[in-house]
Design a protein around this motif. Structure first.
Motif, PDB file in Angstrom:
ATOM      1  N   VAL A  17       0.840  -1.188   0.000  1.00 57.32           N
ATOM      2  CA  VAL A  17       0.000   0.000   0.000  1.00 57.32           C
ATOM      3  C   VAL A  17       0.878   1.241   0.000  1.00 57.32           C
ATOM      4  N   SER A  18       0.608   2.147  -0.923  1.00 58.81           N
ATOM      5  CA  SER A  18       1.269   3.448  -0.913  1.00 58.81           C
ATOM      6  C   SER A  18       0.407   4.358  -0.046  1.00 58.81           C
ATOM      7  N   VAL A  19       0.828   4.566   1.184  1.00 56.44           N
ATOM      8  CA  VAL A  19       0.013   5.282   2.161  1.00 56.44           C
ATOM      9  C   VAL A  19      -0.218   6.728   1.721  1.00 56.44           C
ATOM     10  N   GLY A  20       0.785   7.361   1.170  1.00 58.53           N
ATOM     11  CA  GLY A  20       0.630   8.737   0.713  1.00 58.53           C
ATOM     12  C   GLY A  20      -0.419   8.869  -0.374  1.00 58.53           C
ATOM     13  N   HIS A  21      -0.400   7.939  -1.325  1.00 55.52           N
ATOM     14  CA  HIS A  21      -1.392   7.964  -2.393  1.00 55.52           C
ATOM     15  C   HIS A  21      -2.791   7.696  -1.845  1.00 55.52           C
ATOM     16  N   LEU A  22      -2.892   6.775  -0.917  1.00 51.70           N
ATOM     17  CA  LEU A  22      -4.187   6.462  -0.320  1.00 51.70           C
ATOM     18  C   LEU A  22      -4.753   7.674   0.418  1.00 51.70           C
ATOM     19  N   VAL A  23      -3.927   8.322   1.226  1.00 51.65           N
ATOM     20  CA  VAL A  23      -4.377   9.472   2.014  1.00 51.65           C
ATOM     21  C   VAL A  23      -4.834  10.603   1.102  1.00 51.65           C
ATOM     22  N   MET A  24      -4.030  10.946   0.110  1.00 53.21           N
ATOM     23  CA  MET A  24      -4.407  12.047  -0.773  1.00 53.21           C
ATOM     24  C   MET A  24      -5.611  11.691  -1.639  1.00 53.21           C
ATOM     25  N   GLY A  25      -5.763  10.430  -2.009  1.00 49.52           N
ATOM     26  CA  GLY A  25      -6.944  10.010  -2.770  1.00 49.52           C
ATOM     27  C   GLY A  25      -8.215  10.135  -1.956  1.00 49.52           C
TER      28      GLY A  25
ATOM     29  N   LEU B 250      -7.421   8.958   9.063  1.00 49.95           N
ATOM     30  CA  LEU B 250      -7.834   7.653   9.575  1.00 49.95           C
ATOM     31  C   LEU B 250      -7.475   6.544   8.592  1.00 49.95           C
ATOM     32  N   ALA B 251      -7.679   6.791   7.296  1.00 51.67           N
ATOM     33  CA  ALA B 251      -7.320   5.788   6.287  1.00 51.67           C
ATOM     34  C   ALA B 251      -5.816   5.521   6.303  1.00 51.67           C
ATOM     35  N   GLY B 252      -5.024   6.577   6.466  1.00 52.09           N
ATOM     36  CA  GLY B 252      -3.574   6.398   6.533  1.00 52.09           C
ATOM     37  C   GLY B 252      -3.142   5.612   7.749  1.00 52.09           C
ATOM     38  N   LEU B 253      -3.725   5.931   8.897  1.00 54.42           N
ATOM     39  CA  LEU B 253      -3.388   5.186  10.114  1.00 54.42           C
ATOM     40  C   LEU B 253      -3.779   3.719   9.997  1.00 54.42           C
TER      41      LEU B 253
ATOM     42  N   VAL C 116      -1.357   1.840   7.613  1.00 49.49           N
ATOM     43  CA  VAL C 116      -0.069   1.526   8.237  1.00 49.49           C
ATOM     44  C   VAL C 116      -0.223   0.417   9.266  1.00 49.49           C
ATOM     45  N   ALA C 117      -1.299   0.486  10.050  1.00 48.47           N
ATOM     46  CA  ALA C 117      -1.495  -0.512  11.106  1.00 48.47           C
ATOM     47  C   ALA C 117      -1.833  -1.888  10.550  1.00 48.47           C
ATOM     48  N   LEU C 118      -2.632  -1.944   9.503  1.00 45.60           N
ATOM     49  CA  LEU C 118      -3.100  -3.232   8.995  1.00 45.60           C
ATOM     50  C   LEU C 118      -2.181  -3.856   7.951  1.00 45.60           C
ATOM     51  N   SER C 119      -1.317  -3.050   7.337  1.00 48.08           N
ATOM     52  CA  SER C 119      -0.467  -3.615   6.289  1.00 48.08           C
ATOM     53  C   SER C 119       0.748  -4.328   6.868  1.00 48.08           C
ATOM     54  N   GLY C 120       1.024  -4.153   8.146  1.00 41.83           N
ATOM     55  CA  GLY C 120       2.169  -4.834   8.746  1.00 41.83           C
ATOM     56  C   GLY C 120       3.473  -4.346   8.164  1.00 41.83           C
ATOM     57  N   ARG C 121       3.648  -3.045   8.082  1.00 42.54           N
ATOM     58  CA  ARG C 121       4.863  -2.470   7.505  1.00 42.54           C
ATOM     59  C   ARG C 121       6.014  -2.650   8.477  1.00 42.54           C
ATOM     60  N   ARG C 122       6.677  -3.746   8.334  1.00 46.36           N
ATOM     61  CA  ARG C 122       7.843  -4.030   9.154  1.00 46.36           C
ATOM     62  C   ARG C 122       9.068  -3.979   8.264  1.00 46.36           C
ATOM     63  N   ALA C 123      10.160  -3.590   8.840  1.00 47.81           N
ATOM     64  CA  ALA C 123      11.402  -3.537   8.067  1.00 47.81           C
ATOM     65  C   ALA C 123      11.831  -4.955   7.724  1.00 47.81           C
ATOM     66  N   ARG C 124      11.990  -5.201   6.439  1.00 46.05           N
ATOM     67  CA  ARG C 124      12.459  -6.511   6.010  1.00 46.05           C
ATOM     68  C   ARG C 124      13.979  -6.483   5.942  1.00 46.05           C
ATOM     69  N   PRO C 125      14.608  -7.561   6.328  1.00 48.10           N
ATOM     70  CA  PRO C 125      16.068  -7.574   6.224  1.00 48.10           C
ATOM     71  C   PRO C 125      16.494  -7.500   4.760  1.00 48.10           C
TER      72      PRO C 125
END
Length: 94
Positions: free
Chosen positions: A21-29, A65-68, A71-80
Motif C-alpha cells: 500500500v502506498s500510504v501517501g497515495h491512499l491518504v491524498m486520494g 484515519l485511512a492512513g493510520l 499503516v497498522a493493517l499492512s504490517g509495515r515491518r522492516a524486512r532484512p
C-alpha cells in the motif's frame, strides 16, 4: 557499462500476492474524493454555505484515519536486506 547493480534489478521475493500500500497515495486520494464530494454537494445546492464550516474538515479526518489504518493493517515491518543462505553459514564457520 557500470559494475554497480541497478537499484531496481533486485526482484521482490514476497510471494504473498499482496500489493504494498502506498500510504501517501491512499491518504491524498481519500482527501481528494471527500473534497470533491463536498464541492459537488455544495454546487448542487444540497448543502448550504453554513454547513461548509463543519464539513470541510471531514475529508482530512477520513484521510488521516485511512492512513493510520493502512499503516497498522499492512504490517509495515522492516524486512532484512540480506537473508543468509545455508552456503553463507558454511563460509562463516571456515
Amino acid at each position: 557499462m557500470s559494475n554497480h547493480p541497478h537499484p531496481y534489478a533486485e526482484v521482490d521475493t514476497d510471494s504473498s500476492g499482496r500489493h504494498p500500500v502506498s500510504v501517501g497515495h491512499l491518504v491524498m486520494g481519500v482527501a481528494f474524493l471527500g473534497l470533491a464530494t463536498i464541492w459537488l454537494l455544495f454546487e448542487s445546492d444540497a448543502i448550504g454555505g453554513d454547513d461548509l464550516r463543519w464539513l470541510m474538515p471531514l475529508p482530512w479526518l477520513a484521510a488521516g484515519l485511512a492512513g493510520l489504518l493502512a499503516v497498522a493493517l499492512s504490517g509495515r515491518r522492516a524486512r532484512p536486506e540480506y537473508a543468509a543462505t545455508p552456503a553463507d553459514a558454511e563460509d562463516e564457520t571456515l
